[in-house]
Write an enzyme that holds these catalytic residues in place. Structure first.
Site, mmCIF file in Angstrom:
data_model
loop_
_atom_site.group_PDB
_atom_site.id
_atom_site.type_symbol
_atom_site.label_atom_id
_atom_site.label_comp_id
_atom_site.label_asym_id
_atom_site.label_seq_id
_atom_site.Cartn_x
_atom_site.Cartn_y
_atom_site.Cartn_z
ATOM 1 N N HIS A 121 7.315 -2.951 8.831
ATOM 2 C CA HIS A 121 6.079 -3.163 8.083
ATOM 3 C C HIS A 121 5.832 -1.900 7.275
ATOM 4 C CE1 HIS A 121 1.903 -3.928 7.131
ATOM 5 N NE2 HIS A 121 1.973 -5.120 7.680
ATOM 6 N N ARG A 175 -4.161 -4.191 1.353
ATOM 7 C CA ARG A 175 -3.610 -4.390 0.009
ATOM 8 C C ARG A 175 -4.045 -5.745 -0.559
ATOM 9 N NH1 ARG A 175 2.005 -4.367 1.212
ATOM 10 N NH2 ARG A 175 1.435 -4.067 3.389
#
Ligand code: FAD
Length: 631
Positions: A249, A269
């Site tokens: 990740h 994000r």
């Protein structure tokens, strides 16, 4: 003689995360006597940690979304290595599984007009993740557990006992599957607290044990993710696929060292957060690969407009699939443009109001405040890649979850199964995967149990062997400590089988894993059987080791870069390799790797892509077949 508690069930589900609970509900709804076994406390599975949400093409935020678009995104995210049938079932059935959760009592965040709200995530064309703030996994587990309790209450009324048809064995670790010939006959394990042994006789077992992240030092995974289900499947004669593909990740915490690896949700994000290097540059614009160029913005202005006007602008490159973002961060840090702690900056503070950040990302706000003394409404976060998810897993029949190989009665669902996500999983696709394939595996395990004329029998010798293996580390006093061995394993995997891989290093890794295997065979655990984590780890180590060997072998074999497998010496995708699954099996103690052609995508599914896109992934031969179909 050693005392062993015995139980009889129709279906035994190993794992109490989303996949296990959904499987157990289905088996119980089919009337089967079902056991749920979990190594950790009930309610404490990875699923509970999931933050961002569950992907399902409900079309609530953009009516253009549908299963075909979700299918396309999933195949793109997995770089076309996914088992297409699993991706199809997943895209088609996820919305029903989410709506069904609401009938169990789930309360997702809503849109203004009262529909389930959906958020943006990397690789998903439309806002698609049903969520509850950034605590979606908690709601999922809470609801599934609530459903189980309500079924137990029904059973109390009907049979006078809560446990009549569904019982939870928490803090119970399974160490062996028991076979009668090539059929599942049961599962053997121990209670973590007392160290006492327990035997479950059952014709059908569903593996739902989650991932393997604890073989890496920097990981978002917690202590129980030692690849037990993967290893149990191998030892029972089943096969694993895609083990070279691990998801790092892009955004784990990098500071302070004690919390390195803890996840920073992609929702940051999705909600507008941007990545910057130490020079303050939004570097992701430099890392959009050719295959994705058409879908991603080229300027900051366009990327920023996308959040409010997604129909007329392209997505920000911060929302590329995870493998791309993780590699980009890795490159920036390597080029000397990293932060003091060796990550990059993730900035939401300059993009959203403090109120909004606290409302949309409450867990992140608290996580940084408490663990790093950083106020994310005022300062950027420091982040870097962390080992997060294993795409590889038990090779299963897509419709039923039945394991391939030489074993019957074994099913797998959730992170422990392979195929669905190909070479890279899109965020949010795991929670929906658990529900879709958990239900399927539970249902098929129940009908398999029904179909048997006679129950397989557990052999006394097999149980004795399981006891002997389990006790061995306690009976040796000359071996090494399990903690030293785990650290050494983590060093091998992190340094030599990490994000960026090279032939020589992978060969080196295999030599070291072979040495570690000898050392683990002689591991000794101090103390007795009552709550003894050292002993537990000693038993987990052999699982971590065999699974790591599969990963290292497959990573050496696959001479290309795709999704969660990056070879510095073979940096591009190779269409010939797209047609191949690497299948891992055990022959005696030896890990074997074979190549197997990927199932061919059905015509109507391949027809969902345009030729220009397919030409980036397929071989000329496959394209010629596509052209013939199109004519
Ligand atoms: P898990 O939930 O991992 O449960 C595994 C179970 O198996 C546990 O109960 C464990 O105790 C048990 N077990 C393991 N070994 C044994 C054994 N030997 N004997 C008995 N029991 C055993 N995915 C998304 O889609 N969206 C997200 O927003 C998201 N956020 C995430 C955030 C974090 C921090 C993490 C770590 C993961 C996230 N993921 C997310 C991924 C997702 O949460 C996992 O892939 C998923 O929950 C796995 O579910 P599962 O049911 O397969 O297994």
């Amino acid at each position: 003689t050693t005392r062993i508690e015995r139980h009889h069930y129709d279906v035994v589900v190993i794992g109490a995360g989303g996949a296990g609970l959904r499987a157990a509900i289905e088996a119980r709804l089919a009337g089967k006597k079902t056991a749920i076994i979990s190594k950790s406390l009930f309610g404490k599975a990875h699923t509970v940690m999931a933050e961002g949400g569950a992907a399902a093409a409900m079309g609530n935020m953009n009516s253009r979304d549908n299963w075909q678009v979700h299918f396309r995104d999933t195949m793109r995210g997995g770089k076309f290595l996914n088992n297409f049938r699993m991706a199809e079932l997943h895209a088609k059935e996820s919305p029903q599984r989410i709506w069904e959760l609401e009938t169990y009592g789930a309360l997702f965040d809503r849109t203004k007009d009262g529909k389930i709200s959906q958020r943006n995530f990397g690789g998903h064309e439309y806002p698609r993740l049903a969520h509850v703030g950034d605590r979606t996994g908690l709601e999922l587990i809470r609801t599934l557990q609530q459903k189980i309790v309500s079924l137990q209450q029904e059973d109390l009324r009907e049979f006078g006992s809560y446990d009549a048809r569904i019982r939870v064995f928490a803090e119970t670790t399974i160490t062996e599957l028991l076979l009668d010939g090539d059929r599942i006959a049961g599962a053997f394990g121990y209670y973590r607290e007392s160290g006492e042994f327990v035997l479950f006789e059952a014709p059908a077992v569903v593996l739902a044990t989650g991932g393997v992240g604890r073989s890496y030092k920097v990981t978002s995974n917690s202590w129980e993710y030692t690849g037990d289900g993967h290893a149990l499947a191998l030892r029972a004669g089943a096969t694993l696929i895609n083990m070279e593909f691990l998801q790092f990740h892009p955004t784990g915490m990098v500071w302070p060292p004690s919390v390195k690896g803890i996840l920073v949700t992609e929702s940051v994000r999705g909600d507008g957060g941007v990545l910057k290097n130490s020079e303050g540059k939004r570097f992701m614009f430099d890392y959009v690969p050719d295959v994705f160029r058409k879908q991603y913005a080229e300027t900051e202005e366009e990327a920023d407009r996308w959040y409010t006007d997604p129909d007329n602008n392209r997505r920000p490159p911060e929302l590329l699939p995870r493998d791309e973002v993780a590699r980009a961060i890795n490159s920036e840090v390597k080029a000397g443009r990293g932060t003091p702690a060796g990550g990059v900056f993730l900035d939401i503070a300059s993009r959203k109001s403090a109120d909004e950040i606290r409302r949309r990302l409450p867990s992140m706000y608290h996580q940084f405040k408490e663990l790093a003394d950083v106020d994310i409404t005022a300062e950027p976060m420091e982040v870097g890649p962390t080992c997060h998810y294993v795409m590889g897993g038990v090779e299963v029949d897509p419709d039923s979850g039945a394991a391939f190989g030489h074993v019957q009665g074994l099913f797998a669902a959730g992170e422990v199964s392979g195929g669905m996500h190909g070479s890279n999983r899109l965020g949010g696709n795991s929670l929906s995967d658990l529900l879709v394939f958990g239900k399927r595996a539970g249902g098929h395990a129940a009908s398999y149990a029904d179909s048997l004329a006679a129950r397989p029998k557990v052999a006394v010798q097999a149980v004795e062997a399981a006891v002997e293996t389990a006790l061995a580390p306690l009976q040796r006093d000359t071996g090494e400590s399990p903690y030293t061995l785990q650290q050494d394993l983590q060093a091998v995997m992190g340094d030599l089988v990490g994000i960026i891989r090279r032939e020589g290093e992978l060969e080196d890794a295999l030599v070291r894993l072979a040495e570690l295997r000898e050392r683990v065979a002689k591991v000794s655990a101090a103390g007795g059987r009552r709550y003894n984590p050292g002993w537990h780890l000693a038993l987990d180590l052999r699982n971590m080791l065999v699974v790591s060997e599969c990963t290292a072998k497959a990573a050496l074999e696959r001479r290309e870069s795709r999704g969660g497998h990056t070879r510095e010496d073979f940096p591009t995708m190779d269409p010939q390799w797209r047609r191949v699954n690497l299948v891992c099996s055990l022959e005696g103690d030896t890990v074997r790797l074979t190549r197997k052609p990927l199932p061919k995508m059905r015509a109507e599914l391949i027809g969902l892509f345009d030729r220009a896109e397919l030409s980036k992934y397929l071989t000329d031969e496959e394209l010629a077949e596509f052209d013939a179909l199109a004519e």
